[in-house]
Design an enzyme around this catalytic site. Sequence first.
Site, PDB file in Angstrom:
ATOM      1  N   HIS A   1     -93.594  -5.319  17.153  1.00  0.00           N
ATOM      2  CA  HIS A   1     -94.839  -4.613  17.496  1.00  0.00           C
ATOM      3  C   HIS A   1     -94.890  -3.229  16.829  1.00  0.00           C
ATOM      4  CE1 HIS A   1     -95.199  -7.974  20.249  1.00  0.00           C
ATOM      5  NE2 HIS A   1     -93.952  -7.734  20.584  1.00  0.00           N
TER       6      HIS A   1
ATOM      7  N   GLU B   1     -92.538  -2.261  25.082  1.00  0.00           N
ATOM      8  CA  GLU B   1     -91.666  -3.072  24.231  1.00  0.00           C
ATOM      9  C   GLU B   1     -91.514  -2.456  22.843  1.00  0.00           C
ATOM     10  OE1 GLU B   1     -93.061  -7.055  23.628  1.00  0.00           O
ATOM     11  OE2 GLU B   1     -91.409  -7.561  22.274  1.00  0.00           O
TER      12      GLU B   1
ATOM     13  N   HIS C   1     -87.095  -7.828  20.074  1.00  0.00           N
ATOM     14  CA  HIS C   1     -88.180  -7.872  21.062  1.00  0.00           C
ATOM     15  C   HIS C   1     -87.605  -7.879  22.478  1.00  0.00           C
ATOM     16  CE1 HIS C   1     -91.568  -9.028  18.333  1.00  0.00           C
ATOM     17  NE2 HIS C   1     -90.544  -9.347  17.564  1.00  0.00           N
TER      18      HIS C   1
ATOM     19  N   GLU D   1     -85.081 -12.013  21.967  1.00  0.00           N
ATOM     20  CA  GLU D   1     -85.780 -11.506  23.147  1.00  0.00           C
ATOM     21  C   GLU D   1     -84.653 -11.001  24.043  1.00  0.00           C
ATOM     22  OE1 GLU D   1     -88.932 -11.179  23.500  1.00  0.00           O
ATOM     23  OE2 GLU D   1     -89.920 -12.679  22.245  1.00  0.00           O
TER      24      GLU D   1
HETATM   25 ZN   LIG Z   1     -92.408  -8.886  21.345  1.00  0.00          ZN
END
Ligand SMILES: [Zn+2]
Length: 275
Positions: free
Chosen positions: A73, A105, A160, A238
Amino acid sequence: MANGRKALALALGSVAVASVGLVSCGGSETPTAEPPTAGPNGERSPNGAGGSESHRQSAASLKGKTIVLDPGHNGGPVKGHQVFVGNGYKACDTSGTSTDAGYSEHAFAWDTSQRLQKALRAQGAKVVLTRPNDTGSGPCVDERAEIGNENKADAVISIHADGAAASGRGFHVIKPKPVKGLNEEIAAPSSRLGDAVRDAYRSGTGMPYANYIGTDGITVRDDLGGLNMSKVPKIFIETGNMRNKTDAAKLSDAGFRQRMAVSMAAGLTRYLTGG
Ligand SMILES: [Zn+2]
């Protein structure tokens, strides 16, 4: 760049696809929380062997290697227009998720990438980031893949944190599911990279495998532009679920983010040096 208007349809977008039914593996609360002890420089020996081997490892074991880090992001406005990702279209970028307390995030990914960059450079690696800061609009997902390709990266990791249901805990590594004629050649090395980072991350941070998605901390996808368009070994991680209280507390803690970075560096090192 200019078309920042298009509504961002894909809510959690390229990564944090969180609308997954809870599978509830029943208390995967395995606190294998080993402190990231080990080497004199804070480096973990990839084999946990200790002794002189690990000393040698930590110095310049990544000399000649190029690693691209993709902090997921971005801090600026989301562009969100559709881009081709090899087998369909996805939003250029997405806003990502955040903790209940508002820790985003993108800020998490940026901070963790900075820490990881330092750890890798200390070992002699050339490190390239896909975005230069946490304030502007970052590149689209296809451009992020291209940065790895252009740099002929030996390994790429996209960082992430997930935005799953609050009851979901733990981390998972996303490997590319090969798309015919597109990224088949990176499937095997990416899988090895994914396993190495998964193992090192788990042992270094004590984070459990996600209890809401994947198997043993691994998921495989063919709908992420960042993986589909990559010509070099690449994975996503993640690192935890920002919507879960326990995970959010860890992700929000700078000391823990350092552990995450050191662990990921150990996984990358193991993959890149065949240790
Ligand atoms: Zn993400």
